[in-house]
Design a protein around this motif. Structure first.
Motif, mmCIF file in Angstrom:
data_model
loop_
_atom_site.group_PDB
_atom_site.id
_atom_site.type_symbol
_atom_site.label_atom_id
_atom_site.label_comp_id
_atom_site.label_asym_id
_atom_site.label_seq_id
_atom_site.Cartn_x
_atom_site.Cartn_y
_atom_site.Cartn_z
ATOM 1 N N ALA A 96 0.803 -1.222 0.000
ATOM 2 C CA ALA A 96 0.000 0.000 0.000
ATOM 3 C C ALA A 96 0.836 1.271 0.000
ATOM 4 C CB ALA A 96 -0.942 -0.005 1.208
ATOM 5 N N ARG A 97 2.123 1.166 0.346
ATOM 6 C CA ARG A 97 3.020 2.325 0.334
ATOM 7 C C ARG A 97 3.774 2.465 -0.974
ATOM 8 N NH1 ARG A 97 6.930 0.491 4.590
ATOM 9 N NH2 ARG A 97 6.544 -1.388 3.391
ATOM 10 N N GLY A 98 3.642 1.464 -1.850
ATOM 11 C CA GLY A 98 4.404 1.470 -3.101
ATOM 12 C C GLY A 98 5.736 0.765 -2.985
ATOM 13 N N MET A 99 5.952 0.063 -1.884
ATOM 14 C CA MET A 99 7.202 -0.692 -1.731
ATOM 15 C C MET A 99 7.094 -1.991 -2.517
ATOM 16 S SD MET A 99 8.897 1.477 -0.030
ATOM 17 C CE MET A 99 10.402 0.555 0.207
ATOM 18 N N ARG A 100 8.144 -2.300 -3.279
ATOM 19 C CA ARG A 100 8.167 -3.473 -4.151
ATOM 20 C C ARG A 100 8.993 -4.583 -3.528
ATOM 21 N NH1 ARG A 100 11.758 -5.678 -8.122
ATOM 22 N NH2 ARG A 100 13.300 -4.246 -7.293
ATOM 23 N N LEU A 101 8.472 -5.790 -3.611
ATOM 24 C CA LEU A 101 9.222 -6.966 -3.206
ATOM 25 C C LEU A 101 9.730 -7.631 -4.475
ATOM 26 C CD1 LEU A 101 10.082 -8.929 -0.933
ATOM 27 C CD2 LEU A 101 7.931 -10.157 -1.345
ATOM 28 N N HIS A 115 17.766 0.275 1.710
ATOM 29 C CA HIS A 115 18.048 0.716 0.340
ATOM 30 C C HIS A 115 16.819 0.672 -0.573
ATOM 31 C CE1 HIS A 115 18.601 -3.679 0.190
ATOM 32 N NE2 HIS A 115 18.055 -3.567 -0.994
ATOM 33 N N ASP A 116 15.712 0.086 -0.122
ATOM 34 C CA ASP A 116 14.515 -0.032 -0.958
ATOM 35 C C ASP A 116 13.879 1.326 -1.197
ATOM 36 O OD1 ASP A 116 14.719 -2.783 -1.238
ATOM 37 O OD2 ASP A 116 13.491 -3.192 0.535
ATOM 38 N N ARG A 117 13.342 1.498 -2.396
ATOM 39 C CA ARG A 117 12.672 2.739 -2.777
ATOM 40 C C ARG A 117 11.270 2.416 -3.279
ATOM 41 N NH1 ARG A 117 15.992 4.102 -0.106
ATOM 42 N NH2 ARG A 117 17.831 5.331 -0.470
ATOM 43 N N PRO A 118 10.287 3.263 -2.971
ATOM 44 C CA PRO A 118 8.930 3.010 -3.459
ATOM 45 C C PRO A 118 8.822 3.274 -4.960
ATOM 46 C CG PRO A 118 9.010 5.082 -2.265
ATOM 47 C CD PRO A 118 10.366 4.458 -2.130
ATOM 48 N N VAL A 119 7.840 2.634 -5.574
ATOM 49 C CA VAL A 119 7.542 2.861 -6.982
ATOM 50 C C VAL A 119 6.439 3.906 -7.094
ATOM 51 C CG1 VAL A 119 8.297 0.540 -7.626
ATOM 52 C CG2 VAL A 119 5.882 0.947 -7.078
ATOM 53 N N HIS A 120 6.207 4.386 -8.299
ATOM 54 C CA HIS A 120 5.194 5.411 -8.517
ATOM 55 C C HIS A 120 3.817 4.831 -8.803
ATOM 56 C CE1 HIS A 120 9.088 7.394 -9.621
ATOM 57 N NE2 HIS A 120 8.626 8.169 -8.668
ATOM 58 N N ARG A 161 -2.856 1.620 -9.809
ATOM 59 C CA ARG A 161 -2.826 2.253 -8.494
ATOM 60 C C ARG A 161 -1.575 3.101 -8.425
ATOM 61 N NH1 ARG A 161 -3.441 -0.460 -2.506
ATOM 62 N NH2 ARG A 161 -3.185 1.483 -1.384
ATOM 63 N N ARG A 162 -1.754 4.375 -8.097
ATOM 64 C CA ARG A 162 -0.619 5.297 -7.987
ATOM 65 C C ARG A 162 -0.301 5.532 -6.531
ATOM 66 N NH1 ARG A 162 0.341 7.561 -12.865
ATOM 67 N NH2 ARG A 162 -1.308 7.366 -14.400
ATOM 68 N N PHE A 163 0.963 5.846 -6.294
ATOM 69 C CA PHE A 163 1.418 6.123 -4.941
ATOM 70 C C PHE A 163 1.845 7.562 -4.856
ATOM 71 C CE2 PHE A 163 1.963 1.655 -5.936
ATOM 72 C CZ PHE A 163 1.151 1.098 -4.970
ATOM 73 N N GLY A 164 1.970 8.117 -3.661
ATOM 74 C CA GLY A 164 2.135 9.533 -3.403
ATOM 75 C C GLY A 164 3.249 10.270 -4.093
#
Length: 182
Positions: free
Chosen positions: A116-121, A162-167, A176-179
């Motif tokens: 839900a935060r845009g974090m990718r596994l 080091h992980d970064r959220p996606v858009h 679904r877009r993230f912030g």
């Protein structure tokens, strides 16, 4: 899923992704060829090429970093087995170097899940973590988009510093877009 289900899912995913303004405005898109049970990407790759978009595909290097090559259609791909790991379909043409990804206006990332935060596994090999770090070092800010099945959008995935959220995440049923903005 049956073969027909996979074809329908792939077509729906391509249609949803092609509606993204981030892809419509990108002259170059870094993508990947789906393998195994991943949502199919070939229909999307071909549609992007038909629009005149330059599509870059990864070539896995021995150290798990990624080089890049141009996608020139399904005939430009060859199956490459990487040790005891999976077989990937990689472009057969000229290698453009790991920094070629910094020219992309959008990067399509594979994944196992997005939360839900845009974090990718990811799969755990670190290849795309290196890509994201390379983009950051270069000051490049492409749209980061993950292609998944609906059931792979979950409440929470584990993350590391080091992980970064996606858009955005694209599934067969929608986007679904993230912030954060690219």
């Amino acid at each position: 899923m049956t073969a027909d289900d996979l074809r329908e899912t792939s077509a729906a995913l391509a249609g949803r992704a092609l509606e993204l303004s981030e892809l419509a405005g990108a002259g170059t898109v870094a993508a990947y060829v789906s393998v195994g049970s991943e949502p199919g990407t070939l229909a999307l790759l071909d549609a992007l090429r038909a629009r005149g978009v330059r599509v870059l595909l990864p070539v896995l290097l021995p150290d798990n970093d990624l080089d890049w090559g141009a996608y020139e259609g399904e005939g430009s791909l060859a199956p490459v087995r990487h040790g005891g790991r999976m077989t990937l379909f990689e472009p057969t043409g000229e290698r453009l170097g790991p920094d070629a990804v910094t020219t992309a206006g959008a990067v399509l990332l594979p994944g196992l899940a997005v939360d839900a935060r845009g974090m990718r596994l990811g799969r755990g090999g670190g290849s795309y973590d290196r890509v994201l770090a390379r983009l950051e070092r270069a000051g490049a800010h492409p749209a980061l988009v993950v292609l998944l099945y609906d059931s792979e959008v979950v409440e929470h995935v584990p993350e590391e510093p080091h992980d970064r959220p996606v858009h955005a995440v694209v599934t067969p049923s929608g986007v679904r877009r993230f912030g954060q903005e690219p």
